[in-house]
Design a protein around this motif. Sequence first.
Motif, short mmCIF file in Angstrom:
data_model
loop_
_atom_site.label_atom_id
_atom_site.label_comp_id
_atom_site.label_asym_id
_atom_site.label_seq_id
_atom_site.Cartn_x
_atom_site.Cartn_y
_atom_site.Cartn_z
N ALA A 460 -40.19 40.53 -38.02
CA ALA A 460 -41.42 40.05 -37.41
C ALA A 460 -41.48 40.48 -35.94
CB ALA A 460 -41.52 38.53 -37.52
N LYS A 461 -40.31 40.48 -35.29
CA LYS A 461 -40.25 40.94 -33.91
C LYS A 461 -40.67 42.40 -33.81
CE LYS A 461 -39.01 40.39 -29.55
NZ LYS A 461 -39.33 41.73 -29.06
N THR A 462 -40.33 43.19 -34.82
CA THR A 462 -40.74 44.60 -34.83
C THR A 462 -42.25 44.72 -34.93
OG1 THR A 462 -38.67 45.17 -35.95
CG2 THR A 462 -40.43 46.81 -35.99
N ASP A 463 -42.87 43.86 -35.73
CA ASP A 463 -44.32 43.88 -35.86
C ASP A 463 -44.98 43.55 -34.53
OD1 ASP A 463 -43.96 44.51 -38.48
OD2 ASP A 463 -44.37 42.50 -39.26
N ARG A 468 -47.90 44.98 -29.57
CA ARG A 468 -47.95 44.99 -28.11
C ARG A 468 -48.11 46.40 -27.55
NH1 ARG A 468 -46.50 42.11 -23.63
NH2 ARG A 468 -45.94 40.26 -24.81
N SER A 469 -47.42 47.35 -28.17
CA SER A 469 -47.40 48.72 -27.62
C SER A 469 -48.59 49.57 -28.08
CB SER A 469 -46.11 49.41 -28.01
OG SER A 469 -45.98 49.49 -29.42
N HIS A 470 -49.45 49.06 -28.96
CA HIS A 470 -50.59 49.84 -29.44
C HIS A 470 -51.86 49.06 -29.17
CE1 HIS A 470 -47.26 51.70 -31.66
NE2 HIS A 470 -48.05 52.78 -31.78
N LEU A 475 -51.83 47.23 -36.70
CA LEU A 475 -50.62 47.23 -37.52
C LEU A 475 -51.01 47.02 -38.98
CD1 LEU A 475 -47.47 46.84 -38.00
CD2 LEU A 475 -47.93 44.39 -37.70
N TRP A 476 -50.51 47.90 -39.83
CA TRP A 476 -50.65 47.75 -41.28
C TRP A 476 -49.27 47.80 -41.89
CZ3 TRP A 476 -55.21 47.17 -44.13
CH2 TRP A 476 -56.40 47.32 -43.43
N ARG A 477 -48.91 46.72 -42.58
CA ARG A 477 -47.59 46.70 -43.19
C ARG A 477 -47.67 45.94 -44.52
NH1 ARG A 477 -43.06 47.93 -40.72
NH2 ARG A 477 -43.86 47.43 -38.65
N ILE A 491 -51.90 42.67 -41.34
CA ILE A 491 -52.64 43.42 -40.33
C ILE A 491 -52.42 42.70 -39.00
CG2 ILE A 491 -54.89 44.23 -39.56
CD1 ILE A 491 -55.79 44.25 -42.43
N GLY A 492 -52.06 43.44 -38.02
CA GLY A 492 -51.82 42.88 -36.70
C GLY A 492 -52.57 43.62 -35.62
N MET A 493 -52.98 42.87 -34.57
CA MET A 493 -53.70 43.52 -33.47
C MET A 493 -53.58 42.65 -32.22
SD MET A 493 -57.69 42.73 -34.44
CE MET A 493 -58.26 43.35 -32.85
N GLN A 494 -53.92 43.24 -31.10
CA GLN A 494 -53.97 42.49 -29.85
C GLN A 494 -55.27 41.69 -29.77
OE1 GLN A 494 -53.60 45.33 -26.68
NE2 GLN A 494 -51.50 45.98 -27.26
N ILE A 495 -55.17 40.54 -29.13
CA ILE A 495 -56.37 39.73 -28.87
C ILE A 495 -56.76 39.98 -27.43
CG2 ILE A 495 -57.33 37.40 -28.81
CD1 ILE A 495 -55.24 36.56 -30.85
N ARG A 496 -57.92 40.58 -27.25
CA ARG A 496 -58.41 40.93 -25.92
C ARG A 496 -59.63 40.06 -25.58
NH1 ARG A 496 -55.29 44.50 -22.67
NH2 ARG A 496 -53.92 45.60 -24.12
N GLY A 497 -59.78 39.83 -24.27
CA GLY A 497 -60.85 38.96 -23.81
C GLY A 497 -62.22 39.57 -23.98
#
Length: 912
Positions: A460-463, A468-470, A475-477, A491-497
């Motif tokens: 999970a830390k890798t996800d 964070r870096s993209h 993220l698709w896993r 699916i993972g992504m950053q939350i931006r304002g």
Amino acid sequence: MLPFNFKKSLEKKIILTGIIFSVISIALTTLTCNLVTNRFILDQFERVNEIATGAAVEKANTYLAEIANTVSLSMKNEFFDRIISSDESDPYELIKAQKDYEEFLKNLILTNDKVDSVLVVDYDRNIFIKANNSVGKDYDKYGTAEFYNTLKKPSLHNDQSQFFLDRYTEGNYERLAIISPVFEPYTNEIKAYMVVVLSNKLIDEMQFAGNGIFITDHEGNSAEVSNLQHAGELTEQKYSFKNSLNFEGWTITNTFTFDKLQQSITNNLHTNLKVGVICLLVSILVLVITGRKIVKPIKHMEQQINSLNHSYIENKPITLSKRRISFKLTLLLLNSFIVAIPVILITGSSYVSAKNTVESKVGSVFEYSAQILYQQMNFVYNNYKRMTIETSSFNDKVQKLLDVSTSADVDQEIRDAMNNIILSRNLFDKGISNITIYNVNERLVYSSTYGRPFMMRPDAKTDLDFVRSHFSTLLWRSYTDSPFNKKGIRIGMQIRGVADGIEAGKLLGFILVDFNGEDIEKMLNVFVKYSYLDVYLVDPTGKDIFSDIGRSQKGSLSEVLTNNKPSFENNERISFREGGNNFLMISKFFDENQWSLVFLLKNFNENEYLLIYSIVVLLGLIIITFGFSYGFSSMLLLNISSLLKTVRNVKRGNLLARFKSTSVDEIYELGNSFNEMLERINLLIEEKFISDVMVKDAELRAKEYELNLLQSQINPHFLYNTLKTAQYMAFAKDPRTERMIKLLIALFKTSITRGEKVVRLSEEIEHVKTYVEILQMRFGDKIKLIYDVRKDMLAIPVLKLTLQPIVENAIYHGLEVTEHGGTIVIEVRETKEKLEITIKDDGVGMSEAKLLEIKATLVGKTKGESIGITNVHERIQLYFGNDYGIDVNSTLGKGTTVIIHFPLNGQQGYLV
């Protein structure tokens, strides 16, 4: 131009026979390849359509199930019961129920893209309720009693389906309609009809089959569900595949036309015919060149035989170059080559054409099927992405709380807000299993499942590190070992304002959304079941995302394909052979997650049997060619064998053997030349024999002439008289005695000396002088000798002892018998052709009878007494030929003239 005469030319026989073999090979190969290619392509196409039909069955059943569910939901409503119930008598209440029920139907089908309209019809009571998703369509056809009277009256107790099929057409608007009768539960009476008009989506999604799709109900009503132009009626279709549907008695039929494929086969036939013509022209060229080379030695030998002469046959024997390959084997190899080339080229052309046709025409059907699944899955992935973005970015309260997430109270507010979002949007029913949110410090602030992350995974830390870096990449896993679901997609992504009051684009946290993978897995399994294709969903490294799909190949993609890896970055369709099987591989690339959907069809384009069949045809043709070539060459060799038999007989010494031919060709000409050669050889042998006999006879005669000459020189009377004269001169002490003896010695020395047969004219004249001088010592001046010879002629060669016998005859038969003696004149003259020596005397001459007798003796008609002159004459002819010799002329009382004819110096062949 020489006329083509088959019977008189071995070369033309070889060419014509080869052309026949070539035409047979081309025709048979072209015909068989066309039949085999036709059958092969049709088999492959039937297999494709069978697979496509299976997929169409699944698609149709899915739609029909949804339609049946729509019909069922439409009937499970209080307004429907009030409308259909015959107890309702209040018109106001009935109208109000119809309005309410129409609104209910509109809401029911509002989000159903598979339905254009739902109609409820009771034509006896003039009830016509219509709920439309389409605009401007009346569907008045279904409100009339005439339409329903054409339907077979269904029975509630009938085992067959209670649904009927109809095709509705209004201008360019064509749709399928499913009609369901509504029965009175206890009386089996039809109270009304419910009509569901389908949207065009079923037709669109049936296009993967690529042909005409017809659905037929249990009563035989059929409707086309494809956009194939000019498909016509089902009864008109030639090729079709029929499968049963879940509605009892209903079937779906996938029809296809063979026009385009037949055009490909026809084009291949035309190509093969062109190849055949080229092969025929090449064969004719090879046959002409080879035929000439085969016949050339025979013609050369015939020319040698025809040019034979006496000196040629002795000094230059007939030569014939030895063949490296026998005549029969040459014909076998030549005809085998003529047969093999068309088979190889035409078979190769057919193989390539069939392979390309199957890959381009048939493979496109599989690709269309793959495209349908790809579009469906891509739609799901887009929905996953959309829900993830909406969940993280379009809730102002959550964003503001994340911006100030520093305490447990704020975390609770975030959890409450997120729970409201999940419940209000019914996200769990839309495939979401868990939502996890972290603040900017990667501290967990929300998890929808039991207050903790749904995926308790070591990576999970890798996800989170990836997210964070993209900034712009999601993220698709995929996971297959989650504790609550067997498969999942994260699916993972950053939350931006983006909310008001927050810095635009400010990093607020991270969100990981876990989706249930069962929908994707079910979609893949259904496709594999009905498409007969093995499907692999793989990540960019080629690793299976779902590994236990019901594929025929149980291993992973990397295990199945070790040498042919698909492109994980592009869409492609390729065919290849690996592990003893032919594969068609279609790869579809998802831009959203960089995953690939790989389709494998095993045993695709199995056209090796086309090559095997062609090899069998080739071997059969070669065997036939071998048999015909052997028979043809044996027929041609009948003349050759006969000629060889004649040659062997001649070799054994039978020069009377002759060649006999059964046909007319170069061998016949050669045999005739050989017969003529034997005739000439026999003639030469006969001439040689006669010549040898004549030479032997000439040698005997020459020895006889020399003996006669010697005897004439040692005449006893001449010797006696000369010796008697010498004795008297010695007694009288005559000083000429010594001279007499020396002359006699010189005379006999010249006569008896063996060796040369030809001497110079001067030597012959000197011999005559010696002889005359001896006689002058006896007779005194009674005999006179005059010479008329140029000095340049004294060196001319003449036959030895030819002048003295003539002079002796002139003295004894012409001068001695006279009282006063006489004169002998010797003249030597050159003419253009001969050397003439004339010996004339003025003696008594001879009578005409005696002259004729001597002349007859000289020509061999009679034997006379003139031995000396005859001997000289025959010796000259023996040495120089019959054109030379002696001529005698005489006049009684006046003298005799003898002319001796010699060849000139350059014409004396025996002297060279």
